[in-house]
Design an enzyme around this catalytic site. Structure first.
Site, PDB file in Angstrom:
ATOM      1  N   SER A 221       0.829  -1.198   0.000  1.00 34.73           N
ATOM      2  CA  SER A 221       0.000   0.000   0.000  1.00 34.73           C
ATOM      3  C   SER A 221       0.867   1.254   0.000  1.00 34.73           C
ATOM      4  O   SER A 221       1.645   1.495   0.925  1.00 34.73           O
ATOM      5  CB  SER A 221      -0.920   0.017   1.221  1.00 34.73           C
ATOM      6  OG  SER A 221      -1.542   1.286   1.288  1.00 34.73           O
TER       7      SER A 221
ATOM      8  N   HIS B 158      -1.154  -1.249  -4.280  1.00 38.98           N
ATOM      9  CA  HIS B 158      -2.436  -0.834  -3.691  1.00 38.98           C
ATOM     10  C   HIS B 158      -2.450   0.675  -3.492  1.00 38.98           C
ATOM     11  O   HIS B 158      -1.567   1.235  -2.832  1.00 38.98           O
ATOM     12  CB  HIS B 158      -2.602  -1.562  -2.357  1.00 38.98           C
ATOM     13  CG  HIS B 158      -3.949  -1.427  -1.736  1.00 38.98           C
ATOM     14  ND1 HIS B 158      -5.029  -2.192  -2.117  1.00 38.98           N
ATOM     15  CD2 HIS B 158      -4.394  -0.609  -0.743  1.00 38.98           C
ATOM     16  CE1 HIS B 158      -6.080  -1.865  -1.380  1.00 38.98           C
ATOM     17  NE2 HIS B 158      -5.724  -0.898  -0.540  1.00 38.98           N
TER      18      HIS B 158
ATOM     19  N   ASP C 175      -4.689   3.775  -2.122  1.00 32.80           N
ATOM     20  CA  ASP C 175      -5.820   4.106  -1.261  1.00 32.80           C
ATOM     21  C   ASP C 175      -6.275   5.537  -1.503  1.00 32.80           C
ATOM     22  O   ASP C 175      -5.568   6.480  -1.127  1.00 32.80           O
ATOM     23  CB  ASP C 175      -5.402   3.987   0.213  1.00 32.80           C
ATOM     24  CG  ASP C 175      -5.215   2.547   0.641  1.00 32.80           C
ATOM     25  OD1 ASP C 175      -6.182   1.773   0.514  1.00 32.80           O
ATOM     26  OD2 ASP C 175      -4.112   2.198   1.100  1.00 32.80           O
TER      27      ASP C 175
ATOM     28  N   MET D 235      -8.883   8.389  -0.505  1.00 32.17           N
ATOM     29  CA  MET D 235      -9.793   8.728   0.604  1.00 32.17           C
ATOM     30  C   MET D 235     -10.296  10.155   0.436  1.00 32.17           C
ATOM     31  O   MET D 235      -9.518  11.049   0.086  1.00 32.17           O
ATOM     32  CB  MET D 235      -9.045   8.637   1.936  1.00 32.17           C
ATOM     33  CG  MET D 235      -8.375   7.306   2.179  1.00 32.17           C
ATOM     34  SD  MET D 235      -7.554   7.336   3.775  1.00 32.17           S
ATOM     35  CE  MET D 235      -6.757   5.717   3.738  1.00 32.17           C
TER      36      MET D 235
ATOM     37  N   HIS E   9      -8.105   1.330  -4.440  1.00 31.69           N
ATOM     38  CA  HIS E   9      -9.110   1.138  -3.383  1.00 31.69           C
ATOM     39  C   HIS E   9      -9.772   2.475  -3.114  1.00 31.69           C
ATOM     40  O   HIS E   9      -9.174   3.354  -2.492  1.00 31.69           O
ATOM     41  CB  HIS E   9      -8.380   0.584  -2.144  1.00 31.69           C
ATOM     42  CG  HIS E   9      -9.252   0.349  -0.956  1.00 31.69           C
ATOM     43  ND1 HIS E   9      -8.737   0.096   0.299  1.00 31.69           N
ATOM     44  CD2 HIS E   9     -10.604   0.312  -0.817  1.00 31.69           C
ATOM     45  CE1 HIS E   9      -9.734  -0.083   1.149  1.00 31.69           C
ATOM     46  NE2 HIS E   9     -10.872   0.052   0.511  1.00 31.69           N
TER      47      HIS E   9
ATOM     48  N   MET F   9     -12.038   4.737  -1.204  1.00 29.16           N
ATOM     49  CA  MET F   9     -12.780   4.951   0.045  1.00 29.16           C
ATOM     50  C   MET F   9     -13.434   6.318  -0.067  1.00 29.16           C
ATOM     51  O   MET F   9     -13.068   7.282   0.616  1.00 29.16           O
ATOM     52  CB  MET F   9     -11.817   4.873   1.242  1.00 29.16           C
ATOM     53  CG  MET F   9     -11.429   3.433   1.550  1.00 29.16           C
ATOM     54  SD  MET F   9      -9.976   3.337   2.599  1.00 29.16           S
ATOM     55  CE  MET F   9      -8.709   3.425   1.345  1.00 29.16           C
TER      56      MET F   9
ATOM     57  N   MET G 295     -11.752  -5.811   4.742  1.00 31.85           N
ATOM     58  CA  MET G 295     -11.016  -4.871   5.598  1.00 31.85           C
ATOM     59  C   MET G 295     -10.768  -5.520   6.961  1.00 31.85           C
ATOM     60  O   MET G 295     -11.707  -5.972   7.616  1.00 31.85           O
ATOM     61  CB  MET G 295     -11.822  -3.579   5.805  1.00 31.85           C
ATOM     62  CG  MET G 295     -11.945  -2.668   4.604  1.00 31.85           C
ATOM     63  SD  MET G 295     -10.408  -2.070   3.880  1.00 31.85           S
ATOM     64  CE  MET G 295      -9.524  -1.387   5.259  1.00 31.85           C
TER      65      MET G 295
ATOM     66  N   GLY H  64      -1.266   1.522   9.528  1.00 39.20           N
ATOM     67  CA  GLY H  64      -0.603   1.305  10.810  1.00 39.20           C
ATOM     68  C   GLY H  64      -1.490   0.853  11.953  1.00 39.20           C
ATOM     69  O   GLY H  64      -1.102   0.937  13.111  1.00 39.20           O
TER      70      GLY H  64
ATOM     71  N   ASP I 240      -6.949  -6.399   3.781  1.00 37.69           N
ATOM     72  CA  ASP I 240      -6.351  -5.067   3.846  1.00 37.69           C
ATOM     73  C   ASP I 240      -6.446  -4.511   5.269  1.00 37.69           C
ATOM     74  O   ASP I 240      -7.541  -4.302   5.789  1.00 37.69           O
ATOM     75  CB  ASP I 240      -7.103  -4.147   2.872  1.00 37.69           C
ATOM     76  CG  ASP I 240      -6.507  -2.751   2.796  1.00 37.69           C
ATOM     77  OD1 ASP I 240      -5.424  -2.515   3.365  1.00 37.69           O
ATOM     78  OD2 ASP I 240      -7.143  -1.892   2.144  1.00 37.69           O
ATOM     79  N   GLY I 241      -5.275  -4.262   5.858  1.00 40.20           N
ATOM     80  CA  GLY I 241      -5.221  -3.616   7.168  1.00 40.20           C
ATOM     81  C   GLY I 241      -4.449  -4.420   8.188  1.00 40.20           C
ATOM     82  O   GLY I 241      -4.872  -5.506   8.578  1.00 40.20           O
ATOM     83  N   GLY I 242      -3.279  -3.924   8.558  1.00 40.44           N
ATOM     84  CA  GLY I 242      -2.495  -4.587   9.600  1.00 40.44           C
ATOM     85  C   GLY I 242      -1.864  -5.903   9.182  1.00 40.44           C
ATOM     86  O   GLY I 242      -1.431  -6.686  10.032  1.00 40.44           O
TER      87      GLY I 242
HETATM   88  C1  DX5 Z   1      -6.641   1.600   5.294  1.00 41.58           C
HETATM   89  C2  DX5 Z   1      -6.151   1.309   3.915  1.00 41.58           C
HETATM   90  C3  DX5 Z   1      -5.031   0.337   3.874  1.00 41.58           C
HETATM   91  C4  DX5 Z   1      -3.776   0.794   4.546  1.00 41.58           C
HETATM   92  C5  DX5 Z   1      -3.057  -0.420   5.043  1.00 41.58           C
HETATM   93  O1  DX5 Z   1      -7.825   2.310   5.196  1.00 41.58           O
HETATM   94  O2  DX5 Z   1      -7.191   0.774   3.127  1.00 41.58           O
HETATM   95  O3  DX5 Z   1      -4.756  -0.092   2.552  1.00 41.58           O
HETATM   96  O4  DX5 Z   1      -2.922   1.525   3.710  1.00 41.58           O
HETATM   97  O5  DX5 Z   1      -1.979  -0.031   5.811  1.00 41.58           O
HETATM   98  P1  DX5 Z   1      -1.363  -1.005   6.908  1.00 41.58           P
HETATM   99  O6  DX5 Z   1      -0.870  -2.216   6.197  1.00 41.58           O
HETATM  100  O7  DX5 Z   1      -0.290  -0.180   7.532  1.00 41.58           O
HETATM  101  O8  DX5 Z   1      -2.459  -1.355   7.889  1.00 41.58           O
HETATM  102 ZN    ZN Z   2      -6.661  -0.081   1.172  1.00 39.58          ZN
END
Ligand code: DX5
Ligand code: ZN
Length: 221
Positions: free
Chosen positions: A9, A34, A36, A38, A67, A69, A138, A146, A176-178
């Site tokens: 990402s 990836h 993101d 937003m 992605h 959002m 998610m 993070g 996706d996420g963590g």
């Molecule tokens: C969060 C994003 C993720 C994010 C993931 O809303 O959709 O793609 O960048 O970042 P990490 O891997 O640090 O959780």
């Molecule tokens: Zn994402």
């Protein structure tokens, strides 16, 4: 079983040298990138838009995994198609007409992805799965990199894997996420084959090594 793919990402990049960092992740085995997007409304954060997607989509010849959002993403599908997206993922919670949105993405020759927030039940995706090339689960609340991985989202992946097998569908399943080397295998065993990773790959000092380690952990038997 589908090949496991790493989708670093770009949110975790230092944008002053994003091209070099993304190249390092590719050298470490990443196949997707990836991105993101937003809008500060659907999620409480603003990231970047079409110009950044355009530059990064062409910088390293990775599959551009966008992605969105954003609220009512159908308004911007054409713009992100022009910016070089190969996959556009939208949120079920953000679309007034999910079917029309997915059909619009596919009509532009792009793969359509559908995502859901942690509190949204996976069964709500069922009416749309036939229109999906990718489903993005998610494993944090969307909006920020993070955050801590929510292992209790993994049954959603298993549901999606079993549903695809039972109904002859062929979408990819992404988490996706963590995501990190510590939980990558759990994601894969739960049915995911695309692993999105921000801080655990592009946020590291040695990006190539971090990508290699995450993929090795994901592929371990
Ligand atoms: C969060 C994003 C993720 C994010 C993931 O809303 O959709 O793609 O960048 O970042 P990490 O891997 O640090 O959780
Ligand atoms: Zn994402």
């Amino acid at each position: 079983m589908k090949k496991i793919k790493l989708s670093p990402s770009a949110l975790a990049c230092d944008f002053a040298c994003a091209g070099e960092q993304i190249k390092a992740s590719k050298d470490g085995g990443a196949e997707y990138l990836h991105l993101d997007v937003m809008d500060g409304i659907f999620v409480p954060n603003i990231s970047f838009g079409q110009p950044v997607v355009k530059s990064l989509s062409k910088c390293c010849e990775l599959v551009s995994d966008v992605h969105l959002m954003i609220t009512e993403p159908i308004r911007y599908i054409e713009d992100f198609a022009k910016a070089g997206a190969d996959i556009i993922t939208v949120h079920i919670e953000a679309c007034e007409d999910v079917t029309a949105t997915l059909q619009k993405i596919r009509s532009l020759g792009i793969k359509a992805g559908l995502s859901l927030k942690p509190k949204t039940p996976v069964e709500s995706l069922v009416p749309y799965l036939e229109l999906c090339d990718l489903v993005l689960v998610m494993s944090v609340e969307p909006g920020f990199g993070g955050q801590k991985f929510m292992a209790d989202m993994m049954p959603k992946c298993a549901f999606l894997r079993d549903y695809a097998a039972e109904h002859g569908l062929d979408y990819e399943i992404s988490v996706d996420g963590g995501v990190s080397a510590e939980n990558a295998r759990l994601c894969v065993e739960s049915g995911a084959n695309v692993l999105v990773a921000g801080s655990s790959v592009l946020g590291k000092d040695d990006i190539k090594k971090a990508a290699e380690e995450l993929l090795a952990a994901a592929n371990q038997n």
